[in-house]
Scaffold this active site. Structure first.
Site, mmCIF file in Angstrom:
data_model
loop_
_atom_site.group_PDB
_atom_site.id
_atom_site.type_symbol
_atom_site.label_atom_id
_atom_site.label_comp_id
_atom_site.label_asym_id
_atom_site.label_seq_id
_atom_site.Cartn_x
_atom_site.Cartn_y
_atom_site.Cartn_z
ATOM 1 N N CYS A 89 0.728 -1.127 0.150
ATOM 2 C CA CYS A 89 0.046 -0.093 0.051
ATOM 3 C C CYS A 89 0.870 1.285 0.043
ATOM 4 O O CYS A 89 1.712 1.255 1.072
ATOM 5 C CB CYS A 89 -0.851 -0.067 1.165
ATOM 6 S SG CYS A 89 -2.087 1.409 1.441
ATOM 7 N N CYS A 252 -3.153 7.280 -4.794
ATOM 8 C CA CYS A 252 -3.037 5.943 -4.552
ATOM 9 C C CYS A 252 -1.485 5.373 -5.166
ATOM 10 O O CYS A 252 -1.425 5.702 -6.395
ATOM 11 C CB CYS A 252 -4.005 4.892 -5.524
ATOM 12 S SG CYS A 252 -4.007 3.200 -5.123
HETATM 13 O O1 PYC Z 1 -1.794 3.890 -1.855
HETATM 14 O O2 PYC Z 1 -1.374 1.875 -2.620
HETATM 15 C C1 PYC Z 1 -2.144 2.897 -2.044
HETATM 16 C C2 PYC Z 1 -3.586 2.277 -1.832
HETATM 17 C C3 PYC Z 1 -4.126 1.187 -1.826
HETATM 18 C C4 PYC Z 1 -5.523 1.141 -1.459
HETATM 19 C C5 PYC Z 1 -5.569 2.555 -1.128
HETATM 20 N N1 PYC Z 1 -4.331 3.230 -1.284
#
Ligand code: PYC
Length: 332
Positions: A89, A252
């Site tokens: 993550c 993300c």
């Molecule tokens: O930042 O890799 C990330 C992530 C995965 C799910 C929510 N954020």
């Protein structure tokens, strides 16, 4: 019986991060991937009680620090989230590293850098401290690759939708604007959640990606909706769906890695290019393609992502077995 967890709460680019600094269960396993499996088998109630309502919410995400299982790593991280224990993550790592350093839970062998063992492999981190705060964290992520291109899904309410499937630490179905999806303008988070559930289901019926080197990492878990950027200086915009009802408030980290891998495989990004990614709420990560690589026969990239995190407070949470909702619940 009351179980106590000492947490440091905060966010990375708007998405929640809960570092569980006290109360980590002892885990069995010779790698973080094996420890993840052990946690899932014996301690998943800790994840659900800390991430689901009433102690968490649909977006809740975080992790535990562990001693690494290998001598070349400084720390190990086990991620917890509403969707399960992610192999990797990105926004979580930026938050956990920042809060861990700022509160003395992480002691780097060399100031300014860390090698971290996560279930998806080994990542490295560089960070800058300004006035006692971790100002920026750059993660050199696991090798990322395009698994499949131009998969046509029949999605209820949208018609045929063409997606690519790419890996950046988790597997993403990536949707670009096309007939059936005009882009993110005017799309509410609620509508994206509703459509994403259908897209993910259709993607799961169409393909089952399995990581060639770590077979416990498998299946499409996330959906990324993409669009042109809004703000000057950005290269792209996205909304990532995870769990049952979450739209990532950050750009993300693993999603940005998967997106860069897809764009590189399609000849739209090259090694050393940077990629500034905007989130659904306008926050940013700066990605970069550090190198090229190979993952079990797939051409891959080594992506990095930079972002920053802020603490919002300390939170001593207890889970009382007498509480009818001790293990947490979700409303979908
Ligand atoms: O930042 O890799 C990330 C992530 C995965 C799910 C929510 N954020």
């Amino acid at each position: 019986m009351r179980h106590l967890f000492f947490c440091i709460d905060g966010h990375t680019a708007g998405n929640p991060v809960r570092l569980v600094a006290g109360g980590a269960p002892p885990l069995r396993g010779g790698t973080m991937a094996e420890r993840r499996a052990d946690f899932q088998a014996r301690f998943d109630w800790i994840r659900t009680s800390l991430c689901f309502e009433p102690r968490g919410h649909d977006m809740m995400s975080g992790g535990f620090l562990y001693p690494p299982t290998r001598p070349d790593a400084d720390i190990g991280i086990l991620f917890i989230e509403t969707s399960g224990c992610l192999p990797m993550c990105g926004h979580g790592t930026i938050g956990i590293v920042s809060f861990g350093l700022e509160n003395g839970f992480i002691h780097p062998r060399e100031p300014g850098q860390l090698t971290i063992e996560v279930p998806a492999g080994l990542i490295t981190v560089r960070y800058q401290v300004e006035e006692g705060r971790v100002a920026h964290v750059r993660i050199r992520n696991v090798s990322s690759y395009l698994f499949a291109r131009d998969i046509v899904l029949d999605v209820d309410g949208l018609g045929p939708l063409t997606v690519d499937i790419a890996y950046g630490g988790n597997y993403y179905a990536i949707v670009e604007p096309q007939p059936g999806f005009d882009g993110l303008d005017g799309m509410s988070a609620r509508r994206l959640v509703e459509l994403s559930r259908r897209v993910r289901q259709a993607a799961r019926e169409a393909v089952e990606p399995v990581h060639p080197l770590i077979p416990t990492i498998r299946g499409v878990s996330h959906v990324m909706w993409t669009d042109a950027p809004r703000a000057p200086g950005a290269d792209g915009r996205n909304a990532v769906f995870y769990g049952e009802s979450a739209i990532d408030r950050s750009p993300c980290g693993t999603g940005t890695s998967a997106r860069m891998a897809q764009l590189a495989a399609r000849g739209r990004l090259r090694a050393k290019d940077s990629f500034v990614h905007e989130s659904f709420i306008g926050s940013r990560f700066t990605g970069r393609i550090e190198d090229t690589a190979e993952v079990g026969g797939y051409e891959a990239i080594v992506p990095s992502i930079e972002g920053s995190a802020r603490m919002t407070g300390f939170n001593t949470i207890w889970v009382d077995r007498e509480d009818p909702f001790w293990a947490g619940f979700q409303v979908t």
